[in-house]
Scaffold this motif. Sequence first.
Motif, PDB file in Angstrom:
ATOM      1  N   HIS A 287       0.802  -1.219   0.000  1.00 39.77           N
ATOM      2  CA  HIS A 287       0.000   0.000   0.000  1.00 39.77           C
ATOM      3  C   HIS A 287       0.841   1.278   0.000  1.00 39.77           C
TER       4      HIS A 287
ATOM      5  N   ASP B 149      -1.252  -4.555   5.891  1.00 40.16           N
ATOM      6  CA  ASP B 149      -0.707  -3.903   4.701  1.00 40.16           C
ATOM      7  C   ASP B 149       0.726  -3.417   4.911  1.00 40.16           C
TER       8      ASP B 149
ATOM      9  N   ARG C 229      -6.508  -2.550  10.042  1.00 39.98           N
ATOM     10  CA  ARG C 229      -6.102  -3.217   8.808  1.00 39.98           C
ATOM     11  C   ARG C 229      -4.726  -2.723   8.349  1.00 39.98           C
ATOM     12  N   SER C 230      -4.534  -1.378   8.313  1.00 39.32           N
ATOM     13  CA  SER C 230      -3.238  -0.820   7.939  1.00 39.32           C
ATOM     14  C   SER C 230      -2.140  -1.327   8.861  1.00 39.32           C
ATOM     15  N   ARG C 231      -2.479  -1.429  10.128  1.00 43.84           N
ATOM     16  CA  ARG C 231      -1.497  -1.787  11.153  1.00 43.84           C
ATOM     17  C   ARG C 231      -1.077  -3.250  11.067  1.00 43.84           C
TER      18      ARG C 231
ATOM     19  N   GLN D 113       5.150   0.496   8.260  1.00 37.05           N
ATOM     20  CA  GLN D 113       4.261  -0.477   8.871  1.00 37.05           C
ATOM     21  C   GLN D 113       4.285  -1.712   7.984  1.00 37.05           C
TER      22      GLN D 113
ATOM     23  N   SER E 253       0.834   6.713   3.241  1.00 36.60           N
ATOM     24  CA  SER E 253      -0.207   5.808   2.756  1.00 36.60           C
ATOM     25  C   SER E 253      -1.133   5.291   3.836  1.00 36.60           C
ATOM     26  N   SER E 254      -0.729   5.365   5.102  1.00 34.37           N
ATOM     27  CA  SER E 254      -1.482   4.713   6.165  1.00 34.37           C
ATOM     28  C   SER E 254      -2.759   5.467   6.519  1.00 34.37           C
ATOM     29  N   ASN E 255      -3.841   4.700   6.741  1.00 40.00           N
ATOM     30  CA  ASN E 255      -5.096   5.245   7.249  1.00 40.00           C
ATOM     31  C   ASN E 255      -5.194   5.119   8.761  1.00 40.00           C
TER      32      ASN E 255
ATOM     33  N   GLU F 189       2.906  -0.198   4.643  1.00 34.37           N
ATOM     34  CA  GLU F 189       2.631   1.230   4.661  1.00 34.37           C
ATOM     35  C   GLU F 189       3.921   2.029   4.839  1.00 34.37           C
TER      36      GLU F 189
END
Length: 502
Positions: free
Chosen positions: A148, A447, A442-444, A303, A436-438, A449
């Motif tokens: 991501h 994905d 999920r990102s943590r 991440q 890129s991280s939200n 990041e």
Amino acid sequence: MISLPERQLFTKLETKIDAICPKFYIDAGNIQVLHEPSEFYQTLKDLIKNAENRIFLSTLYIGKEENEFVNVIRQAMIAKPKLQVFILADQLRSTREFPFSSSASLLTKLREEFPERCEIKLYHTPNLRGLKKRLVPKRFNEGWGLQHMKIYGADDSLIISGANLSRDYFTNRKDRYYLFHDKNLSEFFFHVHSTFAGLSFDCLPSKHGFLPTIEDSLASQFRLEWNNDVPNPLTNSREFIKEASNRLQHLLCSSQDHTYQRDYKRPLTSSYGSSFTEDTQHENKAMDQNSYERTAIVYPLFQCMPVLTGQVQSTEDKVLDLLGNLIMNEKIEWTLTAGYFNVYPELRRQLLKSKGTGEAIVASQQANGFYKSKGPSHMIPPAYQYIAEKFLIDATRMRKDIDVLQWQRPGHTYHAKGFWFTYPGRSTPFLTTIGSSNYTSRSRQLDLESTLVIMTQNQQLQSSFQKEVQLIRQYAKPMGSCNLEKVPVYVKALAALLRKKL
């Protein structure tokens, strides 16, 4: 002029982040904040056209219909015979449309024309393999993890963003984009790109070949090969993760490998970063402060939980925890924006316990890219609205000075994400995060990041941060004053059940 308490807070935070991740000092004049999708696209094309040695693009995907963009790369390679191109994307997303035209089939044309100078790599999560991979439908399979990161470099310049490389991100999908002109930062991120490329599949031309990692029986315009000296994540995920973690540990913990004490006679030189000033016998602390006011401190965070063993921790986790503790203990004014607002539980708790004024800017249902989409994905916009509403209700119940604003602009969608921190009573932020991280579970957990923390005492750059927030707020209204669409009960239930996948 920065006050003594503000300077102490700045230095204290800087010292703490120093212990976690790589660090760069960059002339503030070499950082430019871009605002509109069209400006991002034009700047990216200009970087590619002017590149002499290398172009490297790390992204989720390049749109399958982006012939114009790919042709810009092609023309640059024709004009400059020594120019090399390196592209890293996600395999699941880039082959979603297979056996029809896809991002992978489009990019393979570049590789076919320039086999010696073009590298196309597709990352595949080790979380999805075997029978599970064959049974989980496309689009849903992306819920097991993606590449991501959004890093777009050309020679000594690069753009860090949350935007992908497709038509909507070039025209009417709002994101954030920071342009850097710095040789060392670009070199570092090329190393990042190369490291993850070494953990990814080669995407190669194949007129009559097959694509065994997707459907064995279907002919393909491309083939995927594992040509790396680490185990294949689809056949030996445990050893792949072990080896990947070993390779990434140095990248994540570079500052710990090069421990140093700040030398105030050379205040803007780090073991990793740019040498911004030269040492002279006449430098003093006053000059040191003047130097600080001309520069920005940039920390790259990553991440990458899916490819790390339990002994190695992502740096984004550590630094976000520092920032969360900062706003819990200091009256820092903060703004957080996320197109997909669903911050992970620990960060949510820290935001709700913050001492200063705070705001979250989120996408309205209409500005969500899944609005009125077909199939189950049509439930995504109301699910995010429900999560944002719950956050506002909890903040109100706790009597916190926190508001939630909804972003909506006719004909546009919203994909921006990041923080801005401002000293109490000031109007211009001294810190922002971009990438890129939200900041979701999920990102943590799933994905790959990449995020930057940028801290500065430079007034002009701080004003650029402020302008960026103001332009975002221009299309945002307090959620409490909006005529919200009703969220169905079944969507609320699914949002609670699938929160870690959103």
